[in-house]
Design a protein around this motif. Structure first.
Motif: not given
Ligand SMILES: Cc1ncc(COP(=O)(O)O)c(C=O)c1O
Length: 492
Positions: A132, A136, A363
Motif C-alpha cells: 500500500q 501511495w 504508513w
C-alpha cells in the motif's frame, strides 16, 4: 568422556526478560527520556565536542559478561546520549540534505522493531501494508498503478537499483555477461556523487559517465547533451541512460525533465531521475511545475527520510514498468521454496533479502498527518528559503551565490574589497564557527569554484526567526573574521 545430553530439568536460555515488569518499567523510562530529549531539542547545542574520556568508552572490547538492561541503558545515556550532538534534529541544522525525523516516527520505529518482521513477502499484513505504501508513492509522484517500486535504505541505494535496471534494460545479456564495453550514461555535472559510485559498482566505469555542463540556473544543457550522445554513437559507443536531476544536491535546481523525456524517447534511452528530495515538489501544487515530466521517467529515486521528515532510514525507487524491475532482480533458488508461479515478492523487486519494516513509519506518518500537512511543510521550507534569499540580498556584505529554485540557498560573506582567494578561506571557516556558536549549521560547498555556505532546509522545526538570527550572525562573524584576517591568514 562422553558429553552429557541436556536433561529436561536443565535451565535453557532465552533473551526474554526474567522479569517482564522490570523491563516494561525500564522501557517506559526510555520512552520518557527520549520524549524529553526531543521536546527540548532546541535548548541543546547543535554541535558539541566530545571529551577525550568519553571517546575512550568506545574503545573497550566486547563485554563477555552482560551487565543487564538497566546498566546497559545507563551506559547509553552516559556514554552516548549526553555526548551526542543534536545535529540534524536541531531547528537550525541546514547542512547537507538531512531530515529531522519526528517523535511519532520514533514510536513507529519502535513498533516495527517489536513486530520484527523480515519483509520478504507472503500473505502477511505487513506485506499488504508495504504494498500500500508503494502504491501511495506511485500515486503521489504521478506513476501509473502498474508501475513497480520498493522501499530501500535511502537515496543512494534507490539510485543504485534504478541504474541497475537501466543498465539491464538494454539487453537481457548484461545480467549474464556483465556490462558491455562502451555503454555510456549521461547526466549533468551537478549530479550527486552516488550516481558516479553506482556507475562504478555496476561495471560501467566512471570514464563512461558523461558530466554534461549546466546553464546559469544549474540545469543540464539539453543541446550539449544531445550533441554528446550523437558524437558517442558516431564513435561506436552505446549510450543507454540519461540521469535527470529533480533538485540537485548543491543548489536544488531542476533539469528540464520534459525535455529529457522527449530526448530519451527519440533516442531510445532510459530516463532515470534522481529526486532524492526535490521529487517532493510533486505534492505541492505551487511547485509541481518543477517536476513536470517526472511521470515520464522510466525510474525515479527519492528519500522519505529527507523531505518527508521520516526517521532514518527510508528511501524508495519506482519503475514505470514493474516487469523491468522483476526481470533484473528475480532469481529464485530452491531454498526460497517458491514456485515459479508465486507472484513477485520483495526479493524480486530489489537486491536485499532481509528487509526491515521501514514501511510502517511511512504508513503511520501519512495516516497521522495526511499528505496535505507534508505538502504544507515542504511549501513552508521553500518559503523559508525564499525569505533567507531576501535577507541575504538585503545585506551588502553578503552575496547570493546561486539562484534559489527550491529550498537551498548558497551565499557567502563578501565584505568589501576582499579578494576571492581570501574570501574562500574566510567562508570555509565561517560555517564551522556559526555552527559551534549555535547560530545555525550550514554546510560548506563551492559554487562555480568559490567557497560558499549552503543552507538546505528540510527541517520541520525551523522558523523564520531562526533564519533572521543566522543571517545576522553570519554578517557579524564574517566581519570579525575579515578584520582578523590580516593578522591571521591561516584561519580555520
Ligand atoms: C540529490 C541527491 N541524490 C542522492 C542523495 C543520496 O541520498 P541518501 O543520503 O539517502 O543515500 C542525496 C543526499 O543528499 C542527494 O541530495
Amino acid at each position: 568422556m562422553e558429553a552429557r545430553l541436556p536433561m529436561a530439568q536443565d535451565k535453557e536460555l532465552s533473551l526474554d526478560p526474567e522479569n517482564w515488569a522490570e523491563l516494561r518499567k525500564l522501557g517506559h523510562k526510555m520512552l520518557d527520556d527520549m520524549m524529553n530529549h526531543l521536546e527540548h531539542v532546541r535548548d541543546r547545542p547543535i554541535m558539541q565536542r566530545m571529551p577525550d574520556e568519553a571517546r575512550s568508552a568506545f574503545m573497550q572490547p566486547p563485554p563477555m559478561q552482560g551487565i543487564g538492561a538497566e546498566a546497559a541503558y545507563r551506559d547509553f545515556v552516559e556514554q552516548l546520549l549526553l555526548h551526542q550532538s543534536n545535529f540534524n534534529k536541531h531547528p537550525r541544522f541546514w547542512g547537507f540534505v538531512v531530515g529531522t525525523g519526528s517523535p511519532s516516527g520514533m514510536l513507529a520505529d519502535m513498533l516495527a522493531s517489536g513486530l520484527n518482521v523480515n519483509v520478504v513477502g507472503g500473505p502477511l499484513a505487513s506485506t499488504m501494508l508495504e504494498m500500500q505504501v508503494t502504491a501511495w508513492m506511485k500515486g503521489l509522484l504521478g506513476f501509473p498503478a502498474e508501475a513497480g517500486g520498493i522501499l530501500v535504505s535511502g537515496g543512494s541505494m534507490a539510485n543504485l537499483l534504478g541504474l541497475t535496471v537501466a543498465r539491464n534494460s538494454k539487453s537481457g545479456e548484461v545480467k549474464r555477461l556483465g556490462a558491455r564495453r562502451g555503454m555510456t550514461i549521461y547526466g549533468s555535472e551537478e549530479m550527486h556523487v552516488c550516481i558516479e559510485k553506482a556507475v562504478e559498482m555496476l561495471g560501467i566505469g566512471s570514464d563512461n559517465m558523461r558530466k554534461v555542463p549546466v546553464d546559469s540556473e544549474y540545469r543540464i544543457d539539453v543541446q550539449a547533451l544531445e550533441k554528446r550522445i550523437r558524437e558517442d554513437r558516431a564513435a561506436g559507443l552505446e549510450p543507454f541512460c540519461v540521469v535527470g536531476n529533480a533538485g540537485t544536491v548543491n543548489t536544488g535546481s531542476f533539469d528540464d525533465l520534459e525535455a529529457l523525456a522527449d530526448l530519451c524517447s527519440r533516442e531510445a534511452l532510459w530516463l532515470h531521475v534522481d529526486g532524492a528530495f526535490g521529487a517532493w515538489a510533486a505534492i505541492v501544487p505551487e511547485l509541481r511545475h518543477l517536476v513536470k515530466g517526472l511521470e515520464r521517467a522510466d525510474s525515479v529515486a527519492f528519500d522519505l527520510h529527507k523531505w518527508m521528515y521520516m526517521p532514518y532510514d527510508v528511501g524508495c525507487v519506482l519503475f514505470k514498468r514493474q516487469s523491468d524491475q522483476v526481470r533484473t532482480f528475480s532469481n529464485r533458488p530452491d531454498y526460497f521454496a517458491m514456485s515459479k508461479d508465486t507472484p513477485p515478492q520483495f526479493a524480486d523487486f530489489g537486491f536485499e533479502l532481509s528487509r526491515s519494516f521501514r514501511a510502517l513509519k511511512v504508513w503511520m506518518g501519512l495516516k497521522e498527518n495526511g499528505v496535505a500537512k507534508y505538502s504544507a511543510l515542504v511549501k513552508q521550507n521553500v518559503g523559508q528559503a525564499g525569505y533567507l534569499k531576501t535577507l541575504v540580498e538585503s545585506r551588502p556584505e553578503l552575496e547570493l551565490m546561486a539562484p534559489v529554485p527550491l529550498n537551498t540557498v548558497c551565499f557567502r560573506y563578501r565584505g568589501r574589497g576582499i579578494p576571492d582567494a581570501a574570501l574562500d578561506e574566510l567562508n570555509k571557516g565561517l560555517s564551522m564557527r556559526l555552527m559551534f556558536s549555535g547560530a545555525g549549521a550550514a554546510s560548506e560547498t563551492k559554487v562555480r569554484g568559490r567557497a560558499a555556505l549552503r543552507v538546505c532546509i528540510t527541517n520541520h522545526r525551523t522558523t523564520r526567526r531562526d533564519l533572521e538570527e543566522f543571517v545576522e550572525a553570519a554578517a557579524q562573524m564574517g566581519a570579525m573574521m575579515a578584520q582578523g584576517q590580516g593578522k591571521n591568514p591561516q584561519m580555520h
